[in-house]
Design a protein around this motif. Sequence first.
Motif, PDB file in Angstrom:
ATOM      1  N   HIS A 177       0.864  -1.181   0.034  1.00  0.00           N
ATOM      2  CA  HIS A 177      -0.299  -0.090   0.110  1.00  0.00           C
ATOM      3  C   HIS A 177       0.930   1.083  -0.157  1.00  0.00           C
ATOM      4  CE1 HIS A 177      -4.046   1.729   0.557  1.00  0.00           C
ATOM      5  NE2 HIS A 177      -3.370   2.549   1.275  1.00  0.00           N
ATOM      6  N   GLN A 178       1.868   1.317   0.858  1.00  0.00           N
ATOM      7  CA  GLN A 178       2.736   2.404   1.092  1.00  0.00           C
ATOM      8  C   GLN A 178       3.392   2.527  -0.367  1.00  0.00           C
ATOM      9  OE1 GLN A 178       2.576   4.153   3.800  1.00  0.00           O
ATOM     10  NE2 GLN A 178       3.940   5.968   3.000  1.00  0.00           N
ATOM     11  N   THR A 179       3.960   1.710  -0.964  1.00  0.00           N
ATOM     12  CA  THR A 179       4.518   1.937  -2.254  1.00  0.00           C
ATOM     13  C   THR A 179       3.616   2.489  -3.503  1.00  0.00           C
ATOM     14  OG1 THR A 179       6.224   0.195  -1.837  1.00  0.00           O
ATOM     15  CG2 THR A 179       5.794   0.823  -4.143  1.00  0.00           C
ATOM     16  N   ILE A 180       2.471   1.969  -3.575  1.00  0.00           N
ATOM     17  CA  ILE A 180       1.751   2.273  -4.466  1.00  0.00           C
ATOM     18  C   ILE A 180       1.029   3.724  -4.131  1.00  0.00           C
ATOM     19  CG2 ILE A 180      -0.885   2.118  -5.236  1.00  0.00           C
ATOM     20  CD1 ILE A 180       0.889   0.344  -6.417  1.00  0.00           C
ATOM     21  N   LEU A 181       0.900   4.198  -2.956  1.00  0.00           N
ATOM     22  CA  LEU A 181       0.682   5.516  -2.426  1.00  0.00           C
ATOM     23  C   LEU A 181       1.536   6.369  -2.957  1.00  0.00           C
ATOM     24  CD1 LEU A 181      -1.420   7.418  -1.060  1.00  0.00           C
ATOM     25  CD2 LEU A 181       0.024   6.876   1.247  1.00  0.00           C
ATOM     26  N   GLY A 182       2.889   6.146  -2.897  1.00  0.00           N
ATOM     27  CA  GLY A 182       4.018   7.107  -3.013  1.00  0.00           C
ATOM     28  C   GLY A 182       3.981   7.202  -4.604  1.00  0.00           C
ATOM     29  N   SER A 183       3.665   6.350  -5.304  1.00  0.00           N
ATOM     30  CA  SER A 183       3.688   6.056  -6.822  1.00  0.00           C
ATOM     31  C   SER A 183       2.564   6.918  -7.363  1.00  0.00           C
ATOM     32  CB  SER A 183       3.686   4.701  -7.406  1.00  0.00           C
ATOM     33  OG  SER A 183       4.773   4.160  -6.963  1.00  0.00           O
ATOM     34  N   HIS A 184       1.412   6.867  -6.747  1.00  0.00           N
ATOM     35  CA  HIS A 184       0.015   7.587  -7.009  1.00  0.00           C
ATOM     36  C   HIS A 184       0.387   9.036  -6.886  1.00  0.00           C
ATOM     37  CE1 HIS A 184      -4.055   8.359  -7.069  1.00  0.00           C
ATOM     38  NE2 HIS A 184      -4.211   8.781  -6.278  1.00  0.00           N
ATOM     39  N   ILE A 185       1.074   9.486  -5.652  1.00  0.00           N
ATOM     40  CA  ILE A 185       1.289  10.913  -5.401  1.00  0.00           C
ATOM     41  C   ILE A 185       2.333  11.449  -6.396  1.00  0.00           C
ATOM     42  CG2 ILE A 185       2.034  12.503  -3.940  1.00  0.00           C
ATOM     43  CD1 ILE A 185       1.085  10.590  -1.326  1.00  0.00           C
ATOM     44  N   VAL A 186       3.337  10.894  -6.716  1.00  0.00           N
ATOM     45  CA  VAL A 186       4.287  11.387  -7.629  1.00  0.00           C
ATOM     46  C   VAL A 186       3.492  11.377  -9.034  1.00  0.00           C
ATOM     47  CG1 VAL A 186       6.558  11.088  -8.705  1.00  0.00           C
ATOM     48  CG2 VAL A 186       6.237  10.734  -6.094  1.00  0.00           C
ATOM     49  N   LEU A 187       3.076  10.130  -9.428  1.00  0.00           N
ATOM     50  CA  LEU A 187       2.492  10.350 -10.768  1.00  0.00           C
ATOM     51  C   LEU A 187       1.418  11.291 -10.820  1.00  0.00           C
ATOM     52  CD1 LEU A 187       2.235   6.415 -11.331  1.00  0.00           C
ATOM     53  CD2 LEU A 187       3.499   8.107 -12.704  1.00  0.00           C
ATOM     54  N   GLY A 188       0.595  11.667  -9.870  1.00  0.00           N
ATOM     55  CA  GLY A 188      -0.563  12.423  -9.957  1.00  0.00           C
ATOM     56  C   GLY A 188      -0.069  14.010 -10.097  1.00  0.00           C
ATOM     57  N   VAL A 189       0.575  14.249  -8.788  1.00  0.00           N
ATOM     58  CA  VAL A 189       0.990  15.859  -8.815  1.00  0.00           C
ATOM     59  C   VAL A 189       2.206  16.263  -9.645  1.00  0.00           C
ATOM     60  CG1 VAL A 189       0.115  15.937  -6.409  1.00  0.00           C
ATOM     61  CG2 VAL A 189       2.367  15.595  -6.658  1.00  0.00           C
ATOM     62  N   GLY A 190       3.287  15.290  -9.837  1.00  0.00           N
ATOM     63  CA  GLY A 190       4.463  15.532 -10.589  1.00  0.00           C
ATOM     64  C   GLY A 190       4.323  15.192 -12.178  1.00  0.00           C
ATOM     65  N   GLY A 191       3.606  14.071 -12.273  1.00  0.00           N
ATOM     66  CA  GLY A 191       3.309  13.734 -13.726  1.00  0.00           C
ATOM     67  C   GLY A 191       2.270  14.268 -14.450  1.00  0.00           C
ATOM     68  N   TRP A 192       1.122  14.130 -13.955  1.00  0.00           N
ATOM     69  CA  TRP A 192       0.014  14.548 -14.691  1.00  0.00           C
ATOM     70  C   TRP A 192      -0.342  16.109 -14.455  1.00  0.00           C
ATOM     71  CZ3 TRP A 192      -3.911  15.273 -17.799  1.00  0.00           C
ATOM     72  CH2 TRP A 192      -5.263  15.860 -17.169  1.00  0.00           C
ATOM     73  N   PHE A 193      -0.253  16.577 -13.391  1.00  0.00           N
ATOM     74  CA  PHE A 193      -0.553  18.010 -13.099  1.00  0.00           C
ATOM     75  C   PHE A 193       0.668  18.684 -13.893  1.00  0.00           C
ATOM     76  CE2 PHE A 193      -3.629  16.831 -10.084  1.00  0.00           C
ATOM     77  CZ  PHE A 193      -4.683  17.381 -10.674  1.00  0.00           C
ATOM     78  N   SER A 194       1.950  18.590 -13.439  1.00  0.00           N
ATOM     79  CA  SER A 194       3.117  19.448 -13.855  1.00  0.00           C
ATOM     80  C   SER A 194       3.378  19.221 -15.185  1.00  0.00           C
ATOM     81  CB  SER A 194       4.464  19.043 -12.859  1.00  0.00           C
ATOM     82  OG  SER A 194       4.101  19.195 -11.571  1.00  0.00           O
ATOM     83  N   LEU A 195       3.238  18.033 -15.697  1.00  0.00           N
ATOM     84  CA  LEU A 195       3.526  18.116 -17.111  1.00  0.00           C
ATOM     85  C   LEU A 195       2.506  18.916 -17.986  1.00  0.00           C
ATOM     86  CD1 LEU A 195       4.878  14.408 -17.464  1.00  0.00           C
ATOM     87  CD2 LEU A 195       6.131  16.452 -17.825  1.00  0.00           C
ATOM     88  N   LEU A 196       1.320  18.819 -17.507  1.00  0.00           N
ATOM     89  CA  LEU A 196       0.195  19.503 -18.263  1.00  0.00           C
ATOM     90  C   LEU A 196       0.191  20.880 -18.073  1.00  0.00           C
ATOM     91  CD1 LEU A 196      -2.344  18.795 -19.845  1.00  0.00           C
ATOM     92  CD2 LEU A 196      -3.609  19.053 -17.775  1.00  0.00           C
ATOM     93  N   ILE A 197       0.619  21.404 -17.171  1.00  0.00           N
ATOM     94  CA  ILE A 197       0.735  22.826 -16.756  1.00  0.00           C
ATOM     95  C   ILE A 197       2.132  23.283 -17.727  1.00  0.00           C
ATOM     96  CG2 ILE A 197       1.275  24.929 -15.156  1.00  0.00           C
ATOM     97  CD1 ILE A 197      -0.254  23.033 -13.092  1.00  0.00           C
ATOM     98  N   PHE A 198       3.080  22.543 -17.810  1.00  0.00           N
ATOM     99  CA  PHE A 198       4.454  22.895 -18.530  1.00  0.00           C
ATOM    100  C   PHE A 198       3.789  23.035 -20.058  1.00  0.00           C
ATOM    101  CE2 PHE A 198       7.904  20.564 -15.937  1.00  0.00           C
ATOM    102  CZ  PHE A 198       7.748  21.422 -14.828  1.00  0.00           C
ATOM    103  N   GLY A 199       3.269  22.064 -20.760  1.00  0.00           N
ATOM    104  CA  GLY A 199       2.813  22.012 -21.965  1.00  0.00           C
ATOM    105  C   GLY A 199       2.082  23.259 -22.310  1.00  0.00           C
ATOM    106  N   PHE A 200       0.923  23.307 -21.522  1.00  0.00           N
ATOM    107  CA  PHE A 200       0.026  24.518 -21.806  1.00  0.00           C
ATOM    108  C   PHE A 200       0.672  26.025 -21.726  1.00  0.00           C
ATOM    109  CE2 PHE A 200      -3.288  21.151 -22.268  1.00  0.00           C
ATOM    110  CZ  PHE A 200      -3.719  21.442 -23.709  1.00  0.00           C
ATOM    111  N   SER A 201       1.623  26.104 -20.499  1.00  0.00           N
ATOM    112  CA  SER A 201       2.179  27.242 -20.306  1.00  0.00           C
ATOM    113  C   SER A 201       2.885  27.796 -21.427  1.00  0.00           C
ATOM    114  CB  SER A 201       3.033  27.439 -19.134  1.00  0.00           C
ATOM    115  OG  SER A 201       2.475  27.194 -18.093  1.00  0.00           O
ATOM    116  N   TYR A 202       3.368  26.894 -22.514  1.00  0.00           N
ATOM    117  CA  TYR A 202       4.046  27.129 -23.597  1.00  0.00           C
ATOM    118  C   TYR A 202       3.395  27.734 -24.671  1.00  0.00           C
ATOM    119  CZ  TYR A 202       8.853  24.809 -22.399  1.00  0.00           C
ATOM    120  OH  TYR A 202       9.763  24.621 -21.885  1.00  0.00           O
TER     121      TYR A 202
END
Length: 414
Positions: A177-202
């Motif tokens: 559970h702990q490993t999945i939770l860490g992956s879930h948080i990093v993929l969500g806030v770092g992968g999905w949101f950050s990459l999306l904001i990067f892309g559309f900010s351009y």
Amino acid sequence: MISNTMKSETNVKLPLAFILYGLIALIIAQIILFINSDLLTNSSFRLPDIWMGAHFLLLGYAVMIAMGAMYQLVPVAFLTPIWSHKLGYIQFVITALGFSIFSVLLGLKPEKAIFGGILAIVGVLLFLIQMARTILSQKEKNKMTYFVLGALSSFFLTISAGFLLAWNLSYGEVISHQTILGSHIVLGVGGWFSLLIFGFSYKLVPMFSLSHGYSMKWAKSSFVVYITGLLLLILSFWTNFIYFETLGWILLFLGFLFFTLDIKEILAKRMKKKLDKPFIFSLVAIGNGLVIHFIALLFHMAGYQNPISWSWIIFLYIMCWIVFSILGYLYKIVPFLWWTYKYSNKIGKEKVPTLKDMIHESWSVVLFICFITSVLGLTVGGLGQWSHLVITFQGLLTLTSILYTCSIFRVLLK
């Protein structure tokens, strides 16, 4: 200039449906967190009531608004129409119901949350199919394409990890559970949101600053380095290999830095010397994200593992980078959407308001100052476990969210 650049064939009702739901979810999230201020004071983030508030904020608010914005911006950025508007409306209903039911069940009956999660996943998969069919039909790929596709891939993995977490709650732990939770948080806030904001900010930063002649020379490096950092950080959760974690944090900071350098160059080439206040708030959010990445890197390098401090760093990253970016951009996007829908065909035939008339910019300054003050005050109160500060600033954050939402709804009355 902006009107021509942002014109899209998407029916305005589709992105607005997502955006209005998202704003309501923002208020619900802040009210839930205000009611549970005692848990915030004790930094008890991993309890059902906080899960409910957090998922109304991240899924109900941030994800739904991101989806709505993409229905408007993807055709503009990639010069290709939305694949199916009918599917868009169906997806909105399913996703809104799924996110709502899932968030409520997380708070009231976590062991049953998987049932809401299934509906939410169906909605997300429909959205991913919609965006994949739309973006892949683009004739000529550009740097934004890779950021958005990277974000969508991260989103799929985030939702998959979230489903596994819900399964663990309902039927017992299958995978750590702990490993999945860490992956879930990093993929969500770092992968999905950050990459999306990067892309559309351009796309949005040059548009709102009227910039020309910039190179985007760091975009490829930013994408590759940031993605590699995400993968290494997640890999460290599964292998417990400290060097993967260290290199992951270094690369995440560098990837964000490269993106920031591109934004700095774009702004240096701008024709519009006096920037709009809501747009400045989004630019401040970029600086926030860079600083928080640096703090996280310093904490890791110093071996600082205090879970309370790391929880508040995640909170600051979500609020000061992701939420603030959305709040600033939304104050520009919604007036444009409504103005285009209501007045674009009346130009030259009758007197119509300007885009600046659609929003009270000086009022936005007060709101944004309140957002910054409340988030910083709440963080100080939480770290110090001072209940009176937590209640006061969470109350201010709730009130500011309500006033912000009212100011957006007010645009639709013009």
